[in-house]
Design an enzyme around this catalytic site. Sequence first.
Site, short mmCIF file in Angstrom:
data_model
loop_
_atom_site.label_atom_id
_atom_site.label_comp_id
_atom_site.label_asym_id
_atom_site.label_seq_id
_atom_site.Cartn_x
_atom_site.Cartn_y
_atom_site.Cartn_z
N GLU A 4 -3.29 -4.61 -3.25
CA GLU A 4 -3.71 -4.49 -4.47
C GLU A 4 -3.63 -4.42 -4.76
O GLU A 4 -3.69 -5.67 -6.34
CB GLU A 4 -4.94 -5.62 -3.70
CG GLU A 4 -5.22 -6.54 -2.16
CD GLU A 4 -5.28 -5.61 -0.42
OE1 GLU A 4 -4.93 -4.93 -1.16
OE2 GLU A 4 -6.41 -6.12 0.22
N GLU B 95 0.59 5.52 0.32
CA GLU B 95 -0.30 6.32 0.93
C GLU B 95 -0.18 7.56 0.59
O GLU B 95 0.81 8.14 0.03
CB GLU B 95 -0.48 5.77 2.53
CG GLU B 95 -0.72 5.37 2.94
CD GLU B 95 -1.26 4.77 4.46
OE1 GLU B 95 -0.54 5.16 5.35
OE2 GLU B 95 -1.97 3.85 4.97
N ASN C 142 1.03 -1.26 0.18
CA ASN C 142 -0.16 -0.17 0.18
C ASN C 142 0.96 0.95 -0.18
O ASN C 142 2.14 0.81 0.57
CB ASN C 142 -1.59 0.31 0.62
CG ASN C 142 -0.02 -0.23 2.21
OD1 ASN C 142 -0.06 -0.60 2.74
ND2 ASN C 142 -0.66 0.28 3.67
N CYS D 62 -4.34 0.89 -2.77
CA CYS D 62 -3.77 -0.21 -1.51
C CYS D 62 -3.04 -1.03 -2.36
O CYS D 62 -3.00 -1.17 -3.18
CB CYS D 62 -5.60 -1.34 -1.65
SG CYS D 62 -6.80 -0.37 -1.03
N CYS E 224 -11.00 -3.11 -4.26
CA CYS E 224 -10.05 -3.76 -5.04
C CYS E 224 -10.40 -5.01 -4.84
O CYS E 224 -9.95 -6.10 -6.22
CB CYS E 224 -9.21 -4.09 -3.39
SG CYS E 224 -7.43 -2.72 -3.34
N CYS F 265 -10.12 -5.03 0.53
CA CYS F 265 -11.44 -3.74 0.38
C CYS F 265 -12.10 -3.87 -0.85
O CYS F 265 -11.84 -4.87 -1.69
CB CYS F 265 -11.35 -2.25 0.98
SG CYS F 265 -10.38 -1.97 -0.73
N1 THU Z 1 -5.81 -1.19 2.23
C1 THU Z 1 -4.69 -2.13 2.07
O1 THU Z 1 -4.12 -2.21 1.55
N2 THU Z 1 -5.49 -3.08 1.43
C2 THU Z 1 -6.53 -3.24 1.44
O2 THU Z 1 -7.24 -4.19 1.21
C3 THU Z 1 -6.76 -2.74 2.86
C4 THU Z 1 -6.40 -1.49 3.26
C5 THU Z 1 -4.20 -0.27 3.25
C6 THU Z 1 -4.95 1.44 2.61
C7 THU Z 1 -4.27 2.01 3.57
O3 THU Z 1 -2.86 2.20 3.33
C8 THU Z 1 -4.39 1.03 4.58
O4 THU Z 1 -4.06 -0.23 4.67
C9 THU Z 1 -4.98 1.46 5.88
O5 THU Z 1 -6.80 1.39 5.37
#
Ligand code: THU
Length: 166
Positions: A80, A69, A67, A78, A121, A118
């Site tokens: 994925e 940010e 991920n 994310c 994704c 999520c």
């Molecule tokens: N996140 C992911 O990388 N994948 C997911 O399926 C759920 C959330 C990340 C997004 C963000 O950077 C952090 O987790 C908190 O939500």
Amino acid sequence: MIIFACMKEFDINIRIKVKQEDELSAMESILLDKARQATYRSYSPYSRFSVGAAVELEDGSIVAGSNQENAAYPSGLCAERTCMFYANSRYPDSPIRRLCIAARNTDGNFTLRPVAPCGACRQALLEAEQRAGKDIEILLYGTECIYCVDSVHALLPLCFDGSFLE
Ligand code: THU
């Protein structure tokens, strides 16, 4: 596609196989290691939740992502989707066979519970699966156990997809 319009009510079930690490195949174990390693390359200063994803492609290649940010929160992505979009742009002719996800919490430890992708994704992965015409196996890692699901569409029942736009 099955349409249940004539039914008063129906259930949709998904089958989740629950495994321990020593029950994974050699390839699944490699993929899990790649996903776990990818969490250490996460850029997540805001949530401090480090997610790693790894995909195995039809040609045997493995691609990992984490991920990423941003101070403008929605601009991040994310693990994925980072992983899948990179795999599809690097190897456009090699569909994804399997995806593994792992995540570390704010305490730096891998989550006890298998981490779930999520909704956004799942939606993006669904299109990759449909585009390839082949199920993508999903492994969700937690230190307590690993959930194995046969396809993305199992994780996203009643999905919206391109067929509505036809
Ligand atoms: N996140 C992911 O990388 N994948 C997911 O399926 C759920 C959330 C990340 C997004 C963000 O950077 C952090 O987790 C908190 O939500």
